[in-house]
Scaffold this active site. Structure first.
Site, mmCIF file in Angstrom:
data_model
loop_
_atom_site.group_PDB
_atom_site.id
_atom_site.type_symbol
_atom_site.label_atom_id
_atom_site.label_comp_id
_atom_site.label_asym_id
_atom_site.label_seq_id
_atom_site.Cartn_x
_atom_site.Cartn_y
_atom_site.Cartn_z
ATOM 1 N N GLU A 37 12.206 19.744 -7.600
ATOM 2 C CA GLU A 37 11.988 18.583 -8.454
ATOM 3 C C GLU A 37 12.586 18.840 -9.833
ATOM 4 O O GLU A 37 12.277 19.851 -10.457
ATOM 5 C CB GLU A 37 10.488 18.279 -8.578
ATOM 6 C CG GLU A 37 10.146 17.154 -9.532
ATOM 7 C CD GLU A 37 10.890 15.865 -9.241
ATOM 8 O OE1 GLU A 37 11.610 15.373 -10.139
ATOM 9 O OE2 GLU A 37 10.766 15.346 -8.112
ATOM 10 N N GLY A 42 5.594 13.476 -8.411
ATOM 11 C CA GLY A 42 4.973 12.187 -8.154
ATOM 12 C C GLY A 42 5.924 11.022 -8.071
ATOM 13 O O GLY A 42 5.552 9.940 -7.625
ATOM 14 N N GLY A 43 7.161 11.211 -8.545
ATOM 15 C CA GLY A 43 8.154 10.166 -8.426
ATOM 16 C C GLY A 43 7.819 8.918 -9.222
ATOM 17 O O GLY A 43 7.019 8.923 -10.157
ATOM 18 N N THR A 44 8.417 7.808 -8.810
ATOM 19 C CA THR A 44 8.264 6.546 -9.523
ATOM 20 C C THR A 44 6.814 6.095 -9.564
ATOM 21 O O THR A 44 6.301 5.685 -10.608
ATOM 22 C CB THR A 44 9.132 5.462 -8.863
ATOM 23 O OG1 THR A 44 10.505 5.842 -8.952
ATOM 24 C CG2 THR A 44 8.943 4.118 -9.546
ATOM 25 N N CYS A 45 6.125 6.143 -8.439
ATOM 26 C CA CYS A 45 4.766 5.595 -8.358
ATOM 27 C C CYS A 45 3.843 6.212 -9.400
ATOM 28 O O CYS A 45 3.191 5.506 -10.170
ATOM 29 C CB CYS A 45 4.196 5.809 -6.959
ATOM 30 S SG CYS A 45 2.501 5.211 -6.776
ATOM 31 N N HIS A 444 -19.323 -13.687 4.523
ATOM 32 C CA HIS A 444 -19.388 -14.714 3.479
ATOM 33 C C HIS A 444 -20.225 -14.180 2.322
ATOM 34 O O HIS A 444 -21.258 -13.540 2.540
ATOM 35 C CB HIS A 444 -20.040 -15.990 4.027
ATOM 36 C CG HIS A 444 -20.274 -17.028 2.974
ATOM 37 N ND1 HIS A 444 -19.281 -17.867 2.528
ATOM 38 C CD2 HIS A 444 -21.388 -17.340 2.244
ATOM 39 C CE1 HIS A 444 -19.768 -18.661 1.598
ATOM 40 N NE2 HIS A 444 -21.050 -18.363 1.398
#
Length: 460
Positions: A37, A42-45, A444
């Site tokens: 890395e 963690g990248g973009t997210c 409901h």
């Protein structure tokens, strides 16, 4: 030429959604794995996408609810104010907590080595990182994507923001001009309007979120304009020029005011894969004209023993598609389970408020495919849960194949639409006719309980 100094069973390039999870499965299976890395885990997210932006959306939602307090019989002592440094700090903490947790997870994987630096292919199964060569019989590419800088006149002559740099703002823009009327742009447009900025959205196409049905696009525009956001569509001649008050944006050559002046400009016109500096050619890995790595139905590239996962393969620009890519690769390699990309149903959400939950085909796409369809529609004003919550904007819509009774797709634009859509998605995945869902008793009061009602009112 540097010699190979380390050999692994597998190399994972990029630590986004798919990479670390795959490294975990491989290392748990007794394989040695290198995770490479060059910046943040963690990248973009984690860093510039889902986590920080949805934290900002939550802050914007809180501000909006506070402004509507009187509608719910709640009295505030004074006007609502937004503390932008605290808003940014909260979102940043969400990112840091996730990133640190990911680093601890990777660090605890037996047989896994985290290597920091830029990876470049020097052969089909060799990569170089800071002068060191690594080799493995299996390599997995998970390098993600980044914002596109559009080729508009003057775009390099003015300051601008993208989805990454805008996260660093801790002051409120006086007037934010968002160029791009799709998912990323609209989320930032609404949140900054709710923070208190004046906002204008500029879209080159004839309507917002052009991949959606017309009725969905129109409803989204009404929601945003109802909050005071100015929308300019059909802006065929977008341009930029410096101005004493910020940036002058040319928005239309044919009608309306020809320019709008903003204190800040956000460019949100698309993304591109982070593949241009990987040395793909040296490995013989094929990519298309836009740089997306070509993969087959099981995410294998043109080179045996190399896979591409996530945004860089062009098979789905969402965190959940990247995660599903991991599941597909792991299932094929480790579980003797031949899962495929073509098995999944397209699904995603637009996180304005109320959110849009989507799955499968739009009505327009179904008709264009030559299908005979029946459609059920219900406004959120006729959904009890929405009325009780005082959030009645939007509608739900389901498209069914008239010949087979199979659900083709759905859109739920309304409160909890991003959650309620899963009832339809799961029915589609189970390959059940719409009648199965229609005859299911739901709780409901919920939003989901009205889906069977919609299915019972299908019309040609």
């Amino acid at each position: 030429m540097p010699a190979v100094t380390r050999a692994f069973d597998a190399i994972v390039i990029g630590a986004g959604q798919a990479g670390p999870a795959l490294a975990g499965r491989l290392s748990a299976a007794g394989q040695t794995v290198a995770v490479i890395e060059r910046k943040f885990l963690g990248g973009t997210c984690v860093n510039t996408g889902c986590m920080p932006t949805k934290a900002l959306v939550a802050s914007a939602k809180a501000a909006q609810v506070a402004r509507r307090a009187a509608d719910y019989g709640v009295v505030l002592a004074g006007p609502v104010a937004v503390d932008m440094p605290r808003v940014r700090a909260r979102a940043h903490k969400v990112t840091l907590d996730a990133r640190n947790g990911l680093e601890a997870w990777i660090g605890g994987m037996k047989g896994c080595t985290l290597i920091r630096g830029q990876a470049t292919f020097v052969g089909p199964h060799e990569v170089e990182v800071d002068g060191e060569r690594l080799t493995a019989p299996r390599i997995f590419i998970n390098v993600g994507g980044r914002a596109v800088v559009p080729d508009f006149p003057g775009v390099h002559d003015v300051p601008s923001l993208n989805n990454t740099s805008i996260l660093e703002l801790d002051t409120l823009p006086r007037h934010l001009v968002v160029v791009g009327g799709s998912y990323i742009g609209l989320e930032f447009a609404q949140m900054y309007r709710r923070f208190g900025a004046r906002v204008t959205v500029v879209e080159k196409g004839p309507r917002l979120v052009g991949r959606e049905d017309d009725d969905v696009s129109d409803a989204i525009q009404r929601i945003l304009e109802g909050e005071g956001i100015t929308v300019r569509t059909g802006a065929e001649c977008i341009s930029f020029a410096p101005h004493a008050d910020g940036v002058e944006v040319g928005v239309d050559c044919n009608s309306g005011e020809p320019t709008v002046v903003g204190s800040h400009v956000l460019l949100a016109v698309g993304r591109r894969p982070n593949t241009d500096d990987l040395g793909l050619a040296a490995a013989g890995i094929e990519a298309d004209a836009r740089g997306y790595i070509k993969v087959d139905d099981q995410l294998r590239t043109s080179v045996d023993g190399v896979w591409a996962l996530g945004d860089c393969n062009g098979r789905g620009a969402f965190t959940h598609t990247s995660w599903n890519d991991y599941e597909i690769v792991a299932a094929n390699l480790l579980d003797d389970d031949p899962r495929r990309v073509s098995d999944r149903i397209e699904t995603y959400a637009l996180y304005i408020d109320p959110p849009l939950g989507r799955c499968g085909m739009t009505e327009a796409a179904a008709r264009a495919a030559g299908k005979s369809v029946r459609v059920g529609v219900r406004p959120m004003t006729r959904v009890g849960r929405a009325v009780e919550k005082g959030e009645t904007q939007g509608f739900m819509k389901v498209v069914v194949d008239a010949d087979t009774d199979v659900i083709l797709g759905a859109a739920i634009l309304g409160v909890e639409g991003d959650e309620a859509i899963h009832a339809i998605l799961d029915t589609m995945a189970a390959k059940q006719p719409y009648t199965t869902l229609m005859r299911t008793m739901h709780i409901h009061p919920t939003v989901s309980e009205l889906i069977p009602t919609v299915l019972g009112e299908l019309k040609p």
